[in-house]
Design a protein around this motif. Sequence first.
Motif, PDB file in Angstrom:
ATOM      1  N   LYS A  41       0.771  -1.245   0.000  1.00 31.82           N
ATOM      2  CA  LYS A  41       0.000   0.000   0.000  1.00 31.82           C
ATOM      3  C   LYS A  41       0.800   1.290   0.000  1.00 31.82           C
ATOM      4  CE  LYS A  41      -0.483  -0.444   4.983  1.00 31.82           C
ATOM      5  NZ  LYS A  41      -1.203  -0.984   6.091  1.00 31.82           N
ATOM      6  N   GLU A  42       2.138   1.211  -0.041  1.00 28.53           N
ATOM      7  CA  GLU A  42       2.872   2.462   0.133  1.00 28.53           C
ATOM      8  C   GLU A  42       3.619   2.955  -1.110  1.00 28.53           C
ATOM      9  OE1 GLU A  42       5.405   1.784   3.549  1.00 28.53           O
ATOM     10  OE2 GLU A  42       3.707   1.735   4.940  1.00 28.53           O
ATOM     11  N   MET A  43       3.640   2.163  -2.188  1.00 29.46           N
ATOM     12  CA  MET A  43       4.499   2.566  -3.299  1.00 29.46           C
ATOM     13  C   MET A  43       3.850   3.569  -4.242  1.00 29.46           C
ATOM     14  SD  MET A  43       6.916  -0.649  -4.226  1.00 29.46           S
ATOM     15  CE  MET A  43       5.777  -1.533  -5.250  1.00 29.46           C
TER      16      MET A  43
ATOM     17  N   GLY B 249       7.472  12.908  11.839  1.00 28.60           N
ATOM     18  CA  GLY B 249       8.439  11.819  11.678  1.00 28.60           C
ATOM     19  C   GLY B 249       8.076  10.803  10.617  1.00 28.60           C
ATOM     20  N   ARG B 250       6.970  11.049   9.895  1.00 29.80           N
ATOM     21  CA  ARG B 250       6.566  10.110   8.848  1.00 29.80           C
ATOM     22  C   ARG B 250       6.100  10.912   7.649  1.00 29.80           C
ATOM     23  NH1 ARG B 250       6.083   4.990   8.998  1.00 29.80           N
ATOM     24  NH2 ARG B 250       5.962   4.641  11.235  1.00 29.80           N
ATOM     25  N   TYR B 251       6.862  10.861   6.593  1.00 30.11           N
ATOM     26  CA  TYR B 251       6.591  11.703   5.429  1.00 30.11           C
ATOM     27  C   TYR B 251       6.480  10.846   4.177  1.00 30.11           C
ATOM     28  CZ  TYR B 251       8.295  14.702   9.070  1.00 30.11           C
ATOM     29  OH  TYR B 251       8.460  15.293  10.289  1.00 30.11           O
TER      30      TYR B 251
ATOM     31  N   PHE C  97      10.446   7.341  -1.213  1.00 30.89           N
ATOM     32  CA  PHE C  97       9.048   7.748  -1.369  1.00 30.89           C
ATOM     33  C   PHE C  97       8.108   6.637  -0.911  1.00 30.89           C
ATOM     34  CE2 PHE C  97      11.827   9.786  -4.363  1.00 30.89           C
ATOM     35  CZ  PHE C  97      11.432  11.112  -4.338  1.00 30.89           C
ATOM     36  N   ARG C  98       7.237   6.987   0.031  1.00 34.42           N
ATOM     37  CA  ARG C  98       6.231   6.003   0.465  1.00 34.42           C
ATOM     38  C   ARG C  98       4.924   6.732   0.715  1.00 34.42           C
ATOM     39  NH1 ARG C  98       9.626   2.436   4.972  1.00 34.42           N
ATOM     40  NH2 ARG C  98      11.505   2.236   3.697  1.00 34.42           N
ATOM     41  N   HIS C  99       3.858   6.152   0.198  1.00 33.58           N
ATOM     42  CA  HIS C  99       2.553   6.784   0.375  1.00 33.58           C
ATOM     43  C   HIS C  99       1.987   6.363   1.727  1.00 33.58           C
ATOM     44  CE1 HIS C  99      -1.594   7.988  -0.389  1.00 33.58           C
ATOM     45  NE2 HIS C  99      -1.052   8.827  -1.257  1.00 33.58           N
ATOM     46  N   GLU C 100       2.493   7.033   2.782  1.00 33.77           N
ATOM     47  CA  GLU C 100       2.033   6.742   4.145  1.00 33.77           C
ATOM     48  C   GLU C 100       1.190   7.906   4.623  1.00 33.77           C
ATOM     49  OE1 GLU C 100       4.638   4.537   6.725  1.00 33.77           O
ATOM     50  OE2 GLU C 100       6.345   5.380   5.661  1.00 33.77           O
ATOM     51  N   ARG C 101       0.528   7.735   5.766  1.00 31.32           N
ATOM     52  CA  ARG C 101      -0.223   8.847   6.325  1.00 31.32           C
ATOM     53  C   ARG C 101       0.760   9.826   6.943  1.00 31.32           C
ATOM     54  NH1 ARG C 101      -2.678  10.376  10.968  1.00 31.32           N
ATOM     55  NH2 ARG C 101      -1.979   8.565  12.157  1.00 31.32           N
TER      56      ARG C 101
HETATM   57 MG    MG Z   1       7.102   1.829   7.442  1.00 34.64          MG
END
Ligand code: MG
Length: 423
Positions: free
Chosen positions: A64-66, A119-121, A111-115
């Motif tokens: 789910k993050e790419m 500290g989380r980008y 690059f990660r499609h996270e919320r």
């Molecule tokens: Mg992670």
Amino acid sequence: MKKIQAIRGMNDLLPNQTPHWQRVEEVLSRVLASYGYQEIRLPLLEPTELFRRSIGEVTDIVEKEMYTFIDRNGDSLTLRPEGTAGCVRSILQHGLLTQGPLRLWYYGPMFRHERPQKGRYRQFYQIGVEVLGTKGPDVDAELILMTARFWRRLGLQDLRLQLNSLGSPAARIAYRERLVDFFTAHEDVLDEDSRRRLHSNPLRILDSKNPALQEIIEQAPQLLDYLDDDSRTHFEALRHTLDSADIAYKINPRLVRGLDYYTRTVFEWVSDQLGSQGTVCAGGRYDGLVEQLGGQSIPAVGFALGLDRLVALLGEQGRLKAPIPADLYLVAVGPQAERESLLFAERLREAIPAARLQVNYGGGSFKSQLKRADRSGARWALILGEDEIVQGTVSVKDLRQGQPQELVSQDKLSDYIKQQLQS
Ligand code: MG
Ligand code: ATP
């Protein structure tokens, strides 16, 4: 018209932040050089297949993050979510593994499609370090010693080292079965995420942050009890070296790391000062990855360090001084001084390459130029007026400490400034 904003989770690093980053980059690259590691620079885009095959289909990243898209040729490409896969791809492509162990590092955005949260980008920066072609616990130990040296050189404190061993793939499969049995027997208390992982990636349940699950996770069978003999010996040797080097660590049997390719040693450096995103650096051994990507069976170990979190931690520990772009500001009053100021500054930079000198742009009265000098943050204003031009002098005004203004002959100026810069 509405102003265009940056993409959420993709930060601009502004001029008041970049000096902090530059310092970290410089300190870390020096330490890396002191261990004889070499830099490799890799593309930001890779074929999607590379990450599917290396990171694993059922990991958070691939599921789910790419950032994946089809380019104009119809190929599926992905913005790299991490650096190891691309690094190994490059090593195989260029046949770099022929001359013994490789000690490599790379730096750049991931690059990660996270919320997005503190500290989380979605675009973040890592320094990654990889050693390929050697399987002993000495390398694992060296990497950990190196990271400990990073913290010392940066003046960071209170990072805690967590350590675990995931064993051989065979031991992990055996353990995995026990774990599935255990959690299946307690399926009613699992949350939705964990139930989904029960059959796809059960080790990740151990990693759950859900407080309601902590008790049951506490009771789950532990991977360390299932280690094969070679992995156990490896782990003991690593611990022995860390003990002799006085590196404190805690064994965390629940440390499993999110990626499929890890074997044996895994570790994380964690801070309590960053809220819930406290892991600054994470790594481990990945002896199966090179083969998985079509190479020979080559052992490897590495780690990735999150620069965003590292710089934030430096801030928390009061290690970031407000950056000042210039030491000197050249004030030029009157038409002749204005005409000469640019070349005057050029000569000064020639004589003192280390001095940071801003030249006043666009003229202005003495008073307004001095105001700009003050706002620049520079320590000294160099004043070139009509009188100074005629006399071959420069007035030097200390903008910060109320010292009396001094008149310095132009041919003595560079020596004078060199002295001041050292004081
Ligand atoms: Mg992670
Ligand atoms: P987490 O459990 O925090 O999601 P991860 O296991 O996905 O971490 P790794 O892939 O091991 O993280 O990345 C190594 C390091 O890179 C992390 O310890 C962290 O410092 C940094 N990092 C990872 N993802 C992000 C992100 N989205 N934003 C900022 N830094 C990140």
